[in-house]
Each structure stands twice: as C-alpha cells, then as structure tokens.
Design a protein around this motif. Structure first.
Motif, PDB file in Angstrom:
ATOM      1  N   VAL A  31      -0.335   4.645   4.998  1.00 19.20           N
ATOM      2  CA  VAL A  31      -1.251   3.743   4.826  1.00 19.20           C
ATOM      3  C   VAL A  31      -2.739   4.470   4.870  1.00 19.20           C
ATOM      4  CG1 VAL A  31      -2.614   2.038   6.062  1.00 19.20           C
ATOM      5  CG2 VAL A  31      -0.215   1.837   5.512  1.00 19.20           C
ATOM      6  N   GLU A  32      -2.608   5.571   5.564  1.00 21.77           N
ATOM      7  CA  GLU A  32      -3.975   6.450   5.767  1.00 21.77           C
ATOM      8  C   GLU A  32      -4.093   7.440   4.687  1.00 21.77           C
ATOM      9  OE1 GLU A  32      -6.514   5.704   7.931  1.00 21.77           O
ATOM     10  OE2 GLU A  32      -5.420   4.222   9.191  1.00 21.77           O
ATOM     11  N   GLY A  33      -3.435   7.562   3.785  1.00 22.56           N
ATOM     12  CA  GLY A  33      -3.395   8.291   2.830  1.00 22.56           C
ATOM     13  C   GLY A  33      -2.521   9.629   2.640  1.00 22.56           C
ATOM     14  N   PHE A  34      -1.680   9.714   3.559  1.00 26.93           N
ATOM     15  CA  PHE A  34      -0.900  11.127   3.700  1.00 26.93           C
ATOM     16  C   PHE A  34       0.580  10.792   2.890  1.00 26.93           C
ATOM     17  CE2 PHE A  34      -4.057  11.027   6.994  1.00 26.93           C
ATOM     18  CZ  PHE A  34      -4.683  12.442   6.833  1.00 26.93           C
ATOM     19  N   LEU A  35       0.992  11.688   2.515  1.00 28.45           N
ATOM     20  CA  LEU A  35       2.578  11.517   2.201  1.00 28.45           C
ATOM     21  C   LEU A  35       3.131  12.212   3.210  1.00 28.45           C
ATOM     22  CD1 LEU A  35       4.496  11.510  -0.109  1.00 28.45           C
ATOM     23  CD2 LEU A  35       4.219  14.048  -0.364  1.00 28.45           C
ATOM     24  N   ALA A  36       3.950  11.235   3.922  1.00 23.07           N
ATOM     25  CA  ALA A  36       4.660  11.356   5.185  1.00 23.07           C
ATOM     26  C   ALA A  36       6.049  11.457   5.033  1.00 23.07           C
ATOM     27  CB  ALA A  36       4.376  10.004   5.987  1.00 23.07           C
ATOM     28  N   LEU A  37       6.791  12.307   5.761  1.00 26.07           N
ATOM     29  CA  LEU A  37       8.131  12.534   5.754  1.00 26.07           C
ATOM     30  C   LEU A  37       8.732  12.533   7.262  1.00 26.07           C
ATOM     31  CD1 LEU A  37      10.853  13.154   4.297  1.00 26.07           C
ATOM     32  CD2 LEU A  37      10.285  15.469   4.686  1.00 26.07           C
ATOM     33  N   ALA A  38       9.380  11.591   7.523  1.00 26.46           N
ATOM     34  CA  ALA A  38      10.234  11.477   8.802  1.00 26.46           C
ATOM     35  C   ALA A  38      11.665  11.975   8.742  1.00 26.46           C
ATOM     36  CB  ALA A  38       9.965  10.202   9.454  1.00 26.46           C
ATOM     37  N   PRO A  39      12.073  13.264   9.022  1.00 23.93           N
ATOM     38  CA  PRO A  39      13.435  13.686   8.978  1.00 23.93           C
ATOM     39  C   PRO A  39      14.217  12.977   9.861  1.00 23.93           C
ATOM     40  CG  PRO A  39      11.969  15.535   8.948  1.00 23.93           C
ATOM     41  CD  PRO A  39      10.873  14.168   9.286  1.00 23.93           C
ATOM     42  N   ARG A  65      18.467  14.541   5.588  1.00 28.75           N
ATOM     43  CA  ARG A  65      18.085  13.261   4.916  1.00 28.75           C
ATOM     44  C   ARG A  65      16.752  12.830   5.654  1.00 28.75           C
ATOM     45  NH1 ARG A  65      19.552   7.368   5.567  1.00 28.75           N
ATOM     46  NH2 ARG A  65      19.499   6.416   3.579  1.00 28.75           N
ATOM     47  N   GLY A  66      15.852  12.197   4.858  1.00 25.19           N
ATOM     48  CA  GLY A  66      14.354  11.919   5.481  1.00 25.19           C
ATOM     49  C   GLY A  66      13.703  10.602   4.886  1.00 25.19           C
ATOM     50  N   TYR A  67      12.934  10.192   5.634  1.00 25.81           N
ATOM     51  CA  TYR A  67      12.155   9.008   5.254  1.00 25.81           C
ATOM     52  C   TYR A  67      10.773   9.300   4.698  1.00 25.81           C
ATOM     53  CZ  TYR A  67      10.602   4.137   5.501  1.00 25.81           C
ATOM     54  OH  TYR A  67      10.074   2.854   5.622  1.00 25.81           O
ATOM     55  N   LEU A  68      10.727   9.301   3.157  1.00 26.83           N
ATOM     56  CA  LEU A  68       9.250   9.839   2.605  1.00 26.83           C
ATOM     57  C   LEU A  68       8.819   8.575   2.130  1.00 26.83           C
ATOM     58  CD1 LEU A  68       8.190  12.205   1.211  1.00 26.83           C
ATOM     59  CD2 LEU A  68       8.993  11.492  -0.921  1.00 26.83           C
ATOM     60  N   VAL A  69       7.313   8.470   2.664  1.00 27.37           N
ATOM     61  CA  VAL A  69       6.565   7.308   2.291  1.00 27.37           C
ATOM     62  C   VAL A  69       5.478   7.862   1.578  1.00 27.37           C
ATOM     63  CG1 VAL A  69       5.540   5.276   3.271  1.00 27.37           C
ATOM     64  CG2 VAL A  69       7.339   6.380   4.652  1.00 27.37           C
ATOM     65  N   GLN A  70       5.295   7.301   0.421  1.00 26.43           N
ATOM     66  CA  GLN A  70       4.000   7.649  -0.391  1.00 26.43           C
ATOM     67  C   GLN A  70       3.031   6.520  -0.308  1.00 26.43           C
ATOM     68  OE1 GLN A  70       5.378   8.127  -4.668  1.00 26.43           O
ATOM     69  NE2 GLN A  70       3.273   8.130  -5.420  1.00 26.43           N
ATOM     70  N   PRO A  71       1.915   7.048  -0.296  1.00 24.52           N
ATOM     71  CA  PRO A  71       0.656   6.066  -0.379  1.00 24.52           C
ATOM     72  C   PRO A  71       0.485   5.551  -1.858  1.00 24.52           C
ATOM     73  CG  PRO A  71       0.027   8.275   0.580  1.00 24.52           C
ATOM     74  CD  PRO A  71       1.202   8.523   0.011  1.00 24.52           C
ATOM     75  N   ARG A  78       0.966  -1.370  -0.043  1.00 21.21           N
ATOM     76  CA  ARG A  78      -0.013  -0.049  -0.016  1.00 21.21           C
ATOM     77  C   ARG A  78       0.821   1.281  -0.006  1.00 21.21           C
ATOM     78  NH1 ARG A  78      -3.535  -1.276   5.186  1.00 21.21           N
ATOM     79  NH2 ARG A  78      -1.244  -2.093   5.765  1.00 21.21           N
ATOM     80  N   ILE A  79       2.088   1.032   0.013  1.00 22.23           N
ATOM     81  CA  ILE A  79       2.852   2.112   0.145  1.00 22.23           C
ATOM     82  C   ILE A  79       4.372   1.934  -0.399  1.00 22.23           C
ATOM     83  CG2 ILE A  79       2.334   3.054   2.560  1.00 22.23           C
ATOM     84  CD1 ILE A  79       4.636   1.571   3.759  1.00 22.23           C
ATOM     85  N   THR A  80       4.988   3.369  -1.025  1.00 24.47           N
ATOM     86  CA  THR A  80       6.148   3.322  -1.533  1.00 24.47           C
ATOM     87  C   THR A  80       7.152   4.244  -0.411  1.00 24.47           C
ATOM     88  OG1 THR A  80       5.350   3.048  -3.618  1.00 24.47           O
ATOM     89  CG2 THR A  80       7.663   3.817  -3.509  1.00 24.47           C
ATOM     90  N   PRO A  81       7.960   3.647   0.207  1.00 25.99           N
ATOM     91  CA  PRO A  81       8.892   4.352   0.865  1.00 25.99           C
ATOM     92  C   PRO A  81      10.362   4.481   0.321  1.00 25.99           C
ATOM     93  CG  PRO A  81       9.013   2.178   1.669  1.00 25.99           C
ATOM     94  CD  PRO A  81       8.068   2.070   0.515  1.00 25.99           C
ATOM     95  N   ARG A  82      10.966   5.559   0.587  1.00 23.84           N
ATOM     96  CA  ARG A  82      12.039   5.779   0.095  1.00 23.84           C
ATOM     97  C   ARG A  82      13.012   6.900   0.854  1.00 23.84           C
ATOM     98  NH1 ARG A  82       8.785   8.211  -3.352  1.00 23.84           N
ATOM     99  NH2 ARG A  82       8.868  10.083  -4.013  1.00 23.84           N
ATOM    100  N   TYR A  83      14.219   7.048   0.918  1.00 26.20           N
ATOM    101  CA  TYR A  83      15.147   8.266   1.474  1.00 26.20           C
ATOM    102  C   TYR A  83      15.197   9.255   0.550  1.00 26.20           C
ATOM    103  CZ  TYR A  83      15.615   5.190   5.745  1.00 26.20           C
ATOM    104  OH  TYR A  83      15.533   4.585   7.059  1.00 26.20           O
ATOM    105  N   VAL A  84      15.261  10.321   1.078  1.00 27.94           N
ATOM    106  CA  VAL A  84      15.503  11.551   0.070  1.00 27.94           C
ATOM    107  C   VAL A  84      16.467  12.569   0.902  1.00 27.94           C
ATOM    108  CG1 VAL A  84      13.192  11.372  -0.937  1.00 27.94           C
ATOM    109  CG2 VAL A  84      13.428  12.771   1.085  1.00 27.94           C
ATOM    110  N   THR A  85      16.813  13.218   0.086  1.00 27.17           N
ATOM    111  CA  THR A  85      17.847  14.357   0.639  1.00 27.17           C
ATOM    112  C   THR A  85      17.292  15.639   0.322  1.00 27.17           C
ATOM    113  OG1 THR A  85      19.336  14.162  -0.959  1.00 27.17           O
ATOM    114  CG2 THR A  85      19.905  13.015   0.873  1.00 27.17           C
ATOM    115  N   TYR A  86      17.456  16.741   0.931  1.00 26.38           N
ATOM    116  CA  TYR A  86      16.931  17.937   0.776  1.00 26.38           C
ATOM    117  C   TYR A  86      17.687  19.171   1.305  1.00 26.38           C
ATOM    118  CZ  TYR A  86      14.519  17.349   5.001  1.00 26.38           C
ATOM    119  OH  TYR A  86      14.238  17.014   6.235  1.00 26.38           O
ATOM    120  N   PRO A  87      17.753  20.466   0.629  1.00 26.86           N
ATOM    121  CA  PRO A  87      18.720  21.351   1.396  1.00 26.86           C
ATOM    122  C   PRO A  87      18.230  21.965   2.807  1.00 26.86           C
ATOM    123  CG  PRO A  87      17.840  21.801  -0.873  1.00 26.86           C
ATOM    124  CD  PRO A  87      17.188  20.618  -0.670  1.00 26.86           C
TER     125      PRO A  87
END
Length: 293
Positions: A120-128, A83-89, A64-73
């Motif tokens: 899983v609840e439908g939110f684009l989530a980022l955990a830095p 760097r953060g953990y981005l999880v896409q529904p 139900r999700i697609t998680p990946r690590y991302v970097t950002y300024p």
C-alpha cells in the motif's frame, strides 16, 4: 483483556512459549498455577494467544494492491524450491522492493498483512514462507513453530536469501531492495545485511538478535534497528553490535521503544503497542523511501 491487566509473569511465560521453550499446554498449565488477587491467571494466558482475524489491517482484496502466491528456485535451501506471498502496488511499476521475513512459525496472517501494508505504501513486497518446502504454514502458530524447528537453519536462511535475490531481480522491481523482519525474521534481516553487501540497500530488523560482530563490516545497507524496551535476550546482543557498526562506519540508526515488549508490532496479541508500532512502521517506511528511491 488489555496489556495493563496481564501479569508480568504471564508475559514471561508467553515469551518462553513463543520461542519454543515450552508448548501451549505447558504455557497454559503454568499460567493456571499463577494467582492474581486470588484468581488463576489462566484467562490472562488465553488472552495472549493471537487473534489474526481481528488484527487485519489491509484486506487481501484491497483495490490498492494485487497479491498472489509465487514459487521460485531456491538452490541450497530446504528443498530447492520456495513459495512466497508477492504483493504488487497499484500501477504498472517497476517498484522498489521489500522482503518481509516471518517470525519462528512461518508465513502467518500477520506477516502476510505486513506485506500488504508495505505494498500500500508503494513497495513490491514478498513474504517468503520458510515452511513451504514441508507443506507451508499449517494454519496455526503452534504447528508452524514446531515445523520450523525441524528445519536446518542454514538451509532456511538460504531460502530467505534466495527470496531476496528473486525479489531484487523481479521484472516488477527497480532493483533497489530492502528487507525487514520480526524476531527470527529480524535476526535474518541482519543475516541478509552481512551476506548481501551492496545488493541490499536498506535493512530494518525488529527485535532481532545481532549478527556476529566480526561480520558487521560486510554490511553496506543502511540499517534502521528497532528494539522493545523489555526484551532482555535480544537487547543483550545490542552493545557489541552497536560497537561493531560504529567501528565499521555502517550507516545505522537504532530506537528503543519505552514500555514495550518483544513483539510490540504484532497487532494480534496484547503485546501490541499501538503508538510504538505506528511510530516504528512510519520510521520504517520513511527509511525505505529514502534508501530505495
């Protein structure tokens, strides 16, 4: 070992340990000196230590999700990059977005799991991961806690603020942003609320210290505030916070969960209260659905 079998004195020691007042060795040594029914409380203390593998709620490979690590300024932060953990529904989006802010030990498996739960609840989530500029979460909370204490608080909070802005502006985001966090992350959720104004639509701090009352009038987000019943240090900051929220007519709702302790949502230790955690999470998701729609 269940919550009911752990002596209150061990819980008090664990609270000091979690908040960096004593280290693991001191925590265990002091617990060893406590006797309950003539038996050392060391086993109780050992049972308090987190078991992340047993607590996982949503697997990283959940369909139900697609998680990946991302970097950002992150200008003005610890190193200028985060760097953060981005999880896409599932689906193409865009999605309402939720920032998930860790405790005082970096992006541990519990917080990553919370991000997956939000997705899983439908939110684009980022955990830095606030520790990423100095190597990232090290794989255990003791080292993570020690690492986080070395960081300058203003820069660390700036890293979280930059994470919120990155998420709000992400191509998969609708631009409607919420934030939630636990302990240090709860206090940081309050910080974001007073700092971001209308850029934050909803905030949900879990047992986080209140912001400066003089800044509460800046809050434009709808606030849902969770407290444990037995959490003296955090709860002592609530009366002034409540007064300021009311005086400034900030949209807010607060809940105290009977019989719970600081950290009751964290399902990796015996402080976890299943019923209270489920209710608080349900309320949190409903709050975000209402205010991020």
């Amino acid at each position: 070992m269940t919550d009911q079998k752990i002596d209150d004195r061990v819980y008090a020691l664990y609270d000091d340990y979690c908040h960096g007042k004593i280290d693991r060795r001191e925590f265990l040594n002091r617990a060893r000196a406590i006797t309950v029914g003539g038996v050392s409380a060391l086993a109780m203390a050992q049972a308090m230590l987190p078991d992340y593998a047993a607590a996982e709620t949503v697997s990283f490979n959940d369909e139900r999700i697609t998680p990946r690590y991302v970097t950002y300024p992150s200008p003005g932060g610890t190193s200028g990059e985060m760097r953060g953990y981005l999880v896409q529904p599932s689906g193409d989006g865009p999605f309402p977005a939720v920032l998930v802010i860790h405790e005082n030990r970096g992006l541990n498996p519990y917080i990553a799991d919370v991000a997956r739960r939000a997705a899983v609840e439908g939110f684009l989530a980022l955990a830095p991961d606030g520790l990423s500029p100095i190597g990232g979460y090290p794989g255990n909370d003791d080292e993570g806690r020690a690492m986080q204490r070395t960081l300058e608080q203003p820069k660390l909070r700036q890293d979280m603020l930059n994470g919120a802005r990155f998420l709000k502006d992400h191509e998969l985001s609708t631009g409607k942003l919420g934030a939630t966090g636990f302990c240090w992350g709860g206090a940081t959720t309050n910080f974001l609320a007073v700092t971001m104004g209308t850029d934050l639509s909803a905030g949900v701090p879990f047992y986080g210290r209140a912001p400066d009352s003089a800044q509460v009038g800046r809050i434009q987000a709808a606030m849902l505030i969770h407290f444990a019943e037995d959490d003296e240090r955090v709860n002592a900051t609530w009366p002034d916070y409540e007064t300021a929220l009311k005086a400034n007519e900030v949209d807010h709702e607060a809940h105290f969960y009977p019989g719970t302790r600081h950290g009751f949502h964290n399902d990796s230790t015996p402080r976890y209260d299943e019923a209270a955690a489920a209710l608080a999470w349900s309320r949190t998701m409903d709050h975000f659905r209402e205010h991020l729609a």
